[in-house]
Design a protein around this motif. Structure first.
Motif, mmCIF file in Angstrom:
data_model
loop_
_atom_site.group_PDB
_atom_site.id
_atom_site.type_symbol
_atom_site.label_atom_id
_atom_site.label_comp_id
_atom_site.label_asym_id
_atom_site.label_seq_id
_atom_site.Cartn_x
_atom_site.Cartn_y
_atom_site.Cartn_z
ATOM 1 N N ARG A 127 -8.429 -16.427 2.558
ATOM 2 C CA ARG A 127 -7.140 -15.752 2.453
ATOM 3 C C ARG A 127 -7.352 -14.258 2.168
ATOM 4 O O ARG A 127 -8.446 -13.841 1.782
ATOM 5 C CB ARG A 127 -6.289 -16.383 1.350
ATOM 6 N N PRO A 129 -5.058 -12.010 0.032
ATOM 7 C CA PRO A 129 -3.832 -11.778 -0.751
ATOM 8 C C PRO A 129 -3.500 -10.307 -0.961
ATOM 9 O O PRO A 129 -2.356 -9.981 -1.261
ATOM 10 C CB PRO A 129 -4.132 -12.478 -2.086
ATOM 11 N N GLU A 130 -4.441 -9.395 -0.783
ATOM 12 C CA GLU A 130 -4.166 -7.963 -0.911
ATOM 13 C C GLU A 130 -3.911 -7.306 0.444
ATOM 14 O O GLU A 130 -3.704 -6.087 0.510
ATOM 15 C CB GLU A 130 -5.337 -7.270 -1.619
ATOM 16 N N LEU A 131 -3.937 -8.104 1.518
ATOM 17 C CA LEU A 131 -3.732 -7.603 2.886
ATOM 18 C C LEU A 131 -4.702 -6.476 3.232
ATOM 19 O O LEU A 131 -4.370 -5.528 3.951
ATOM 20 C CB LEU A 131 -2.290 -7.127 3.081
ATOM 21 N N MET A 170 -1.420 -17.954 5.778
ATOM 22 C CA MET A 170 -0.185 -18.056 5.000
ATOM 23 C C MET A 170 0.560 -19.359 5.264
ATOM 24 O O MET A 170 1.591 -19.611 4.629
ATOM 25 C CB MET A 170 0.742 -16.889 5.336
ATOM 26 N N ALA A 185 3.481 -18.113 -0.252
ATOM 27 C CA ALA A 185 3.188 -16.961 0.598
ATOM 28 C C ALA A 185 4.426 -16.121 0.906
ATOM 29 O O ALA A 185 4.333 -15.140 1.647
ATOM 30 C CB ALA A 185 2.540 -17.418 1.907
ATOM 31 N N LEU A 188 3.962 -12.479 -0.123
ATOM 32 C CA LEU A 188 2.924 -11.876 0.716
ATOM 33 C C LEU A 188 3.456 -11.600 2.121
ATOM 34 O O LEU A 188 3.162 -10.550 2.710
ATOM 35 C CB LEU A 188 1.722 -12.814 0.801
ATOM 36 N N TYR A 189 4.220 -12.554 2.655
ATOM 37 C CA TYR A 189 4.723 -12.365 4.016
ATOM 38 C C TYR A 189 5.718 -11.212 4.070
ATOM 39 O O TYR A 189 5.745 -10.456 5.041
ATOM 40 C CB TYR A 189 5.356 -13.661 4.520
ATOM 41 N N ARG A 191 5.489 -8.547 2.239
ATOM 42 C CA ARG A 191 4.629 -7.359 2.242
ATOM 43 C C ARG A 191 4.011 -7.132 3.616
ATOM 44 O O ARG A 191 3.812 -5.982 4.033
ATOM 45 C CB ARG A 191 3.539 -7.508 1.182
ATOM 46 N N TYR A 192 3.694 -8.199 4.312
ATOM 47 C CA TYR A 192 3.147 -8.112 5.676
ATOM 48 C C TYR A 192 4.140 -7.407 6.604
ATOM 49 O O TYR A 192 3.761 -6.526 7.391
ATOM 50 C CB TYR A 192 2.848 -9.534 6.154
#
Length: 460
Positions: A127, A129-131, A170, A185, A188-189, A191-192
């Motif tokens: 994964r 998680p910090e992109l 994700m 997620a 996170l998504y 933020r994506y």
């Protein structure tokens, strides 16, 4: 036998005729395509159609098609001179150019991508998680330069974007194909999405709108996608994406649904969530199920929200001009706009003769144009001409106005442009009989003979 089309303006009483009135015809067999037609007096037995500029409806954004990976690869692969000529023809707004003012990008791969990818791919089981691995690099060779070229030709081009899948890591199943977004997620998504919008904005491509999932009722088995219920989409928008966009000061509008007309209850469910409703700008529709009247039903329930039509593809299931042209004109150019769509998008802007490049999905779809990759030869398909009946003449900021159809065999839609010109599209549903029409605007009468299965655009 030559088809004769009559179109003219007659003054009522002493009113002078306008200085400029024009008409363009496409016949149902495709033998004449956006052909300029002569003006002659109206027939005495003409059916009457009224255009009423005092009744005003939605303000238009534009018409266009998606710059998919396939479209970007084919256009970017052309030699510079023919590529420039094609792009000017598609996005230019000079007389005779198609005037496309609206396009859609895919956030990561769709079925019309030669590989399946997201903008943050990781090895199975890992994964990010910090992109840290996030990058729009997969778009830099083709999609991004084509969009930038389109914007250079038409700076008013409105761009929207839609994902087919979140990054695999994700999702349940750890795959772009199938599965669904993991509950842990959601943040996170969001933020994506922010990273994507910021990355494109840094390249000079600002997204006016986005959707959070292409066709969320369908989980394809050969290309990226996933199902995502309306209540969960609303929770994502209201609790995660909306606040993330606000915190990043991104004013991109969020459109709900992005799927067929047959599930009206889904966007209604999403908007029943007060947190989501704050951030949802409007709704986006596709053509592959249900009826276009769903758009008007949604508008009646939420008149403060915008309506868009964001995908329909031509293809082998509608062979020939009579079926394909009729469906595109009736359901999309006329039907969708009469049912409150501010923008109308077809699917692939360009495909090759084998309905690609692609990986999975539709094997007989048709682009607005077909490009032969070896020679660069361009074929303008029936969708090109159907789009052109409005995209060439209806300018951004135009307002749809009332047009009354008194005969079931004739369908119409009309617009008032910012320069005060009026544009009307009229289509003869009958495949057998021509119709004489009398189109009335203020104190003027426009007469025309509309061949069977034909469309005419009038600009007054």
């Amino acid at each position: 036998m030559r088809i004769v089309v009559a179109a003219a303006l007659l003054a009522v009483g002493a009113a002078p005729a306008p200085k400029l009135s024009e008409a363009w015809l496409t016949t149902g067999d495709g033998k004449q395509r956006l052909a300029r037609v002569a003006l002659t007096p109206p027939a005495p037995d003409a059916l009457r159609i009224e255009i009423d500029p005092s009744q005003r409806f939605q303000t238009m954004v534009g018409f266009g098609a998606a710059i998919t990976d396939a479209s970007g690869i084919l256009i970017a692969g052309m030699k510079p001179a023919p590529r420039a000529a094609l792009m000017r023809d598609l996005f230019g707004t000079a007389p005779g150019q198609l005037g496309l003012g609206f396009t859609r990008l895919t956030i990561g791969a769709s079925d019309f991508s030669p590989t399946h990818y997201s903008f943050d791919d990781m090895p199975p089981g890992q994964r990010d998680p910090e992109l840290r691995r996030f990058s729009i690099q997969p778009n830099r060779a083709d999609v991004l330069p084509v969009v930038k070229q389109a914007l250079a030709i038409n700076p008013r081009l409105v761009v929207m974007a839609s994902p087919w899948s979140p990054p695999a890591w994700m999702k349940t199943g750890d795959s772009l194909i199938g599965g669904t977004l993991r509950p842990d997620a959601y943040t996170l998504y969001a933020r994506y999405f922010v990273r994507y919008l910021q990355a494109y904005a840094a390249e000079g491509v600002a997204m006016r709108y986005l959707t959070i999932q292409n066709e969320p009722d369908f989980s394809p088995d050969s290309y990226p996608g996933m199902k995502w219920p309306a209540a969960d989409r609303a929770r994502f928008v209201g609790d995660h994406l909306g606040p993330a966009l606000a915190a990043a000061r991104i004013d991109t509008g969020i459109l709900e649904r992005d799927h067929n007309w047959d599930q009206l209850q889904q966007p209604l469910t999403a908007l029943a969530n007060p947190a989501a409703a704050r951030f949802i700008t409007g709704v986006a529709w596709h053509c592959y199920g249900g009826d276009v009247s769903a758009q008007a039903k949604f508008h009646a329930a939420h008149p403060d929200k915008e309506t868009f039509f964001t995908e329909c593809s031509g293809g082998g299931w509608r062979p020939g001009w009579q079926a394909g042209f009729s469906d595109t004109i009736r359901n999309l150019m006329i039907g969708s706009t009469r049912n409150w769509a501010k923008g109308v998008l077809l699917w692939n802007l360009a495909l090759d003769p084998k309905a690609g490049p692609r990986k999975g999905g539709c094997d007989n779809c048709r682009g607005v144009v077909t490009i032969e990759p070896k020679t660069g030869a361009v074929t303008r398909n029936l969708e090109y001409y159907a789009l052109g009946h409005l995209s060439r003449f209806v300018r951004p900021g135009a307002v749809r106005i009332a047009s009354t159809t008194v005969e079931v065999d004739v369908e119409t839609v009309a617009f008032r442009n910012p320069d005060k010109s009026t544009v009307a599209l009229l289509y003869n549903v009958s495949s057998k009989a021509a119709r004489n029409l009398s189109v009335r605007l203020d104190n003027r009468v426009i007469g025309l003979r509309l061949p069977a299965g034909a469309a005419i655009t009038l600009r007054i």
